[in-house]
Design a protein around this motif. Structure first.
Motif, mmCIF file in Angstrom:
data_model
loop_
_atom_site.group_PDB
_atom_site.id
_atom_site.type_symbol
_atom_site.label_atom_id
_atom_site.label_comp_id
_atom_site.label_asym_id
_atom_site.label_seq_id
_atom_site.Cartn_x
_atom_site.Cartn_y
_atom_site.Cartn_z
ATOM 1 N N TYR B 13 0.877 -1.184 0.000
ATOM 2 C CA TYR B 13 0.000 0.000 0.000
ATOM 3 C C TYR B 13 0.902 1.218 0.000
ATOM 4 C CZ TYR B 13 -4.164 -2.707 1.231
ATOM 5 O OH TYR B 13 -5.222 -3.569 1.212
ATOM 6 N N THR B 20 3.197 0.534 3.115
ATOM 7 C CA THR B 20 3.098 -0.630 3.981
ATOM 8 C C THR B 20 3.251 -1.854 3.108
ATOM 9 O OG1 THR B 20 1.399 0.545 5.199
ATOM 10 C CG2 THR B 20 1.672 -1.790 5.715
ATOM 11 N N ALA B 22 2.054 -5.095 2.813
ATOM 12 C CA ALA B 22 0.981 -5.871 3.427
ATOM 13 C C ALA B 22 1.184 -7.365 3.218
ATOM 14 C CB ALA B 22 -0.368 -5.440 2.864
ATOM 15 N N SER B 42 -5.079 -9.811 13.332
ATOM 16 C CA SER B 42 -5.573 -8.782 12.415
ATOM 17 C C SER B 42 -4.409 -7.886 11.996
ATOM 18 C CB SER B 42 -6.718 -7.997 13.048
ATOM 19 O OG SER B 42 -6.245 -7.041 13.916
ATOM 20 N N GLY B 43 -4.464 -7.461 10.756
ATOM 21 C CA GLY B 43 -3.379 -6.659 10.207
ATOM 22 C C GLY B 43 -2.328 -7.477 9.484
ATOM 23 N N CYS B 44 -2.534 -8.784 9.351
ATOM 24 C CA CYS B 44 -1.512 -9.596 8.691
ATOM 25 C C CYS B 44 -1.771 -9.717 7.187
ATOM 26 C CB CYS B 44 -1.387 -10.968 9.336
ATOM 27 S SG CYS B 44 -2.781 -12.046 9.052
ATOM 28 N N GLY B 45 -2.773 -8.997 6.695
ATOM 29 C CA GLY B 45 -2.968 -8.946 5.248
ATOM 30 C C GLY B 45 -3.977 -9.933 4.691
ATOM 31 N N LYS B 46 -4.834 -10.468 5.540
ATOM 32 C CA LYS B 46 -5.795 -11.464 5.061
ATOM 33 C C LYS B 46 -6.791 -10.853 4.087
ATOM 34 C CE LYS B 46 -7.241 -12.446 9.236
ATOM 35 N NZ LYS B 46 -6.588 -11.565 10.183
ATOM 36 N N THR B 47 -7.343 -9.709 4.486
ATOM 37 C CA THR B 47 -8.320 -9.058 3.614
ATOM 38 C C THR B 47 -7.674 -8.643 2.294
ATOM 39 O OG1 THR B 47 -9.598 -8.273 5.498
ATOM 40 C CG2 THR B 47 -9.928 -7.119 3.432
HETATM 41 N N1 LIG Z 1 -6.764 0.610 2.051
HETATM 42 C C1 LIG Z 1 -5.608 0.537 2.730
HETATM 43 N N2 LIG Z 1 -4.697 1.536 2.631
HETATM 44 C C2 LIG Z 1 -3.538 1.465 3.297
HETATM 45 N N3 LIG Z 1 -3.140 0.456 4.084
HETATM 46 C C3 LIG Z 1 -3.988 -0.577 4.227
HETATM 47 C C4 LIG Z 1 -5.262 -0.586 3.567
HETATM 48 N N4 LIG Z 1 -5.899 -1.726 3.893
HETATM 49 C C5 LIG Z 1 -5.064 -2.387 4.717
HETATM 50 N N5 LIG Z 1 -3.913 -1.714 4.931
HETATM 51 C C6 LIG Z 1 -2.775 -2.152 5.750
HETATM 52 O O1 LIG Z 1 -2.331 -3.405 5.257
HETATM 53 C C7 LIG Z 1 -2.124 -4.308 6.313
HETATM 54 C C8 LIG Z 1 -2.984 -5.531 6.139
HETATM 55 O O2 LIG Z 1 -4.347 -5.179 6.257
HETATM 56 P P1 LIG Z 1 -5.543 -6.202 6.053
HETATM 57 O O3 LIG Z 1 -5.350 -6.905 4.770
HETATM 58 O O4 LIG Z 1 -6.808 -5.460 6.231
HETATM 59 O O5 LIG Z 1 -5.318 -7.215 7.255
HETATM 60 P P2 LIG Z 1 -6.344 -8.207 7.979
HETATM 61 O O6 LIG Z 1 -7.509 -8.397 7.095
HETATM 62 O O7 LIG Z 1 -5.547 -9.451 8.176
HETATM 63 O O8 LIG Z 1 -6.704 -7.587 9.285
HETATM 64 C C9 LIG Z 1 -2.382 -3.549 7.598
HETATM 65 O O9 LIG Z 1 -1.158 -3.112 8.138
HETATM 66 C C10 LIG Z 1 -3.210 -2.381 7.168
HETATM 67 O O10 LIG Z 1 -2.944 -1.257 7.975
#
Ligand SMILES: Nc1ncnc2c1ncn2[C@@H]1O[C@H](COP(=O)(O)OP(=O)(O)O)[C@@H](O)[C@H]1O
Ligand SMILES: [Mg+2]
Lengths: 269, 260
Positions: B13, B20, B22, B42-47
């Motif tokens: 990102y 970041t 991700a 949470s925050g490990c990039g699953k989404t």
């Molecule tokens: N739209 C975005 N813009 C910037 N950083 C993002 C965005 N979405 C997620 N991140 C960052 O990417 C990392 C992984 O996020 P995410 O995939 O949402 O993790 P999870 O679903 O495992 O909680 C996190 O550090 C988050 O802060």
């Protein structure tokens, strides 16, 4: 148990009664205020506490109203101003929404236009009046343009920022089905922002009256704005007050119509 | 045969002031008809990973193949269920559920019948014409599931679909979803931070670690558990054993990141 329910029902009825009484009380005060304003106006004017020549009086305005109603000149002037205002409102609002949509469509465009929009928004649009009149000629067309131009930039800015505030996950849902940009706009962005679009309608009703009345001040030879200026020039303040009251009344009606529209369009939220 | 294959996928990102990382070098394969879980804090990039597989985000490095074809070239339907239901509040449940067919311009009549049937099967027959606000969290989630399933996707991506629900509703929905997916022989990727859910529902678990998001370890779910419903699986002895192993691994991961 039915006993208990009876008691609950009674409580509810009491509550309803109280709400109704409250509403009636409010309405009563509104009417009292309305009547005392006109009575005070009439009395002070009749006994010379305020200048009759400048402030006229309700009875004189009423007489003028009846006379103009009968000879058709009321409808004649009203019709022109109403048409200009409604046209200015619709054109200004629609143009604002279309502009906002194009900014949403193209990030590049919105970045390029950003400083221009800021400047245009800060500029008092009525100051453009003389230029518009010179460019478009004195007539309805200029006045409608005045009514429209006054609301178009602010509509663009407000609507565009609400487009950007829509939760992007709604778009994500649509994209996961393979939606095109237009489909995303139509199915998510636009309906999600409909409430704020309609609230710009409400602001624009007021703005387009300002634009049209100022436009008529500048050039017109008919319409309510013209009557105000004319009355002022010939020192006929009964005419000025009469036109003012008409403007107030019909602006309120237009506002009410927009509120109705709002209720119909967003009843499910 | 590999159905879904990720090869060294990374994602960054970018912001004005930095970036970041991700995801880094994520590779795995999902066979057709199987159910895998991505487990991690949470925050490990699953989404992010799911959005990449869904084709909504482009990976900054690496490739993704679906049925041996690059993701963009594949015509395959992917169903993506987001972390929250994201039902459109201005549409009724039925209209919400019919969103996919509408976007894909499918035949309306047949789809409508299918939608009503699915909604009835899943216990939502009474709220077909209601608006989402009037539904409980569990009902909304079920409606979102029907919306995802209606276009008949071959691959399902589920992002913490049960995380916002109370425990009882969650257990019931797990059984329901697991049953449905088995019945239609779907391939699924479930994202969760709930160890128990990962074990009870899937065939294989990928444990992820954060900063940057990477696959840390892979756990095979014992065959005995796989064929049970999630609710039954939770009572199995092997479930407990695997739970403890994953738990320990997660803890050691955590202490590593703390000590670093
Ligand atoms: N739209 C975005 N813009 C910037 N950083 C993002 C965005 N979405 C997620 N991140 C960052 O990417 C990392 C992984 O996020 P995410 O995939 O949402 O993790 P999870 O679903 O495992 O909680 C996190 O550090 C988050 O802060
Ligand atoms: Mg997430």
């Amino acid at each position: 148990m039915s006993h208990k329910q009876l008691a609950d029902d009674q409580l509810f009825q009491q509550y309803c009664k109280k709400v109704k009484a409250d509403k009636r009380n409010t309405r009563l005060w509104q009417i009292v205020l309305f009547i005392s304003f006109f009575v005070l106006w009439e009395v002070t004017s009749r006994y010379g506490l305020i200048d009759r020549l400048i402030f006229s009086s309700p009875t004189k305005v009423w007489d003028l109203f009846i006379a103009n109603l009968l000879d058709g000149s009321l409808w004649y002037h009203l019709r022109i101003t109403l048409f200009e205002t409604v046209a200015g409102f619709i054109i200004g609002t629609l143009a604002g929404i279309v502009l906002a949509a194009s900014l949403w469509w193209s990030d590049k465009l919105s970045k390029i236009l950003d400083p221009y929009l800021v400047v245009l928004n800060a500029l008092p649009k009525v100051a453009l009046g003389p230029i518009i009149i010179v460019a478009l000629g004195p007539g309805y067309f200029s006045i409608i343009t005045m009514g429209a131009i006054i609301s178009v930039i602010i509509t663009t800015l407000v609507v565009y920022s609400s487009f950007n505030e829509v939760d992007e996950n709604y778009v994500k849902v649509l994209k996961s089905f393979g939606a095109s940009k237009w489909q995303c706009f139509k199915e998510a962005i636009f309906p999600a922002t409909l409430p704020s679009i309609i609230s710009t309608f409400k602001v624009n009703v007021g703005l387009s009256w300002v634009g049209v009345i100022v436009g008529e001040f500048l050039v017109a030879s008919e319409g309510l704005g013209y009557l105000i200026v004319y009355g002022f020039q010939v020192f006929n303040f009964t005419l000025v007050m009469y036109s003012l009251l008409l403007v107030a009344f019909f602006a309120a009606i237009m506002y009410q119509i927009v509120e109705r529209l709002e209720k119909i369009l967003i009843k499910n939220r | 045969m590999s159905f879904l294959h990720l090869d060294h996928v990374s994602y960054h990102y970018f912001y004005k002031k930095g970036y970041t990382k991700a995801l880094e070098n994520v590779s795995f394969t999902v066979p057709e008809g199987s159910f895998i879980s991505l487990l991690g804090p949470s925050g490990c990039g699953k989404t992010t990973l799911l959005s990449i597989i869904a084709g909504i985000l482009e990976p900054s490095e690496g490739t993704i193949q679906l049925e041996e074809k690059p993701l963009e070239a594949s015509k395959l339907d992917i169903g993506y269920m987001l972390q929250q239901d994201y039902l459109f509040p201005w549409k009724t449940i039925l209209e919400n559920v019919l969103m996919g067919p509408k976007i894909q311009k499918m035949q309306k009549r047949a789809m409508k019948e299918k939608a009503i049937k699915l909604l009835e099967d899943i216990g939502l027959s009474k709220v077909i014409d209601s608006y989402p606000q009037s539904l409980s969290g569990g009902m909304r989630q079920r409606a979102a599931l029907v919306r995802t399933l209606l276009t008949d996707p071959k691959l399902l991506l589920l992002d913490e679909p049960f995380s916002a629900l109370d425990f009882q509703t969650k257990l019931k929905l797990e059984d329901l979803v697991s049953g449905l997916l088995k019945e239609f022989n779907k391939t699924s990727v479930l994202v969760t931070h709930d160890i128990g859910e990962a074990i009870a529902m899937s065939d294989k678990i990928f444990l992820m670690k954060a900063n940057p998001g990477e696959i840390h370890e892979v756990f095979e779910v014992p065959i005995e558990i796989r064929n049970l419903t999630p609710f039954q699986a939770r009572k199995h002895l092997k479930y407990q054993q695997l739970f403890d192993r994953v738990w320990e691994e997660l803890n050691s991961l955590e202490s590593q990141t703390v000590s670093r």
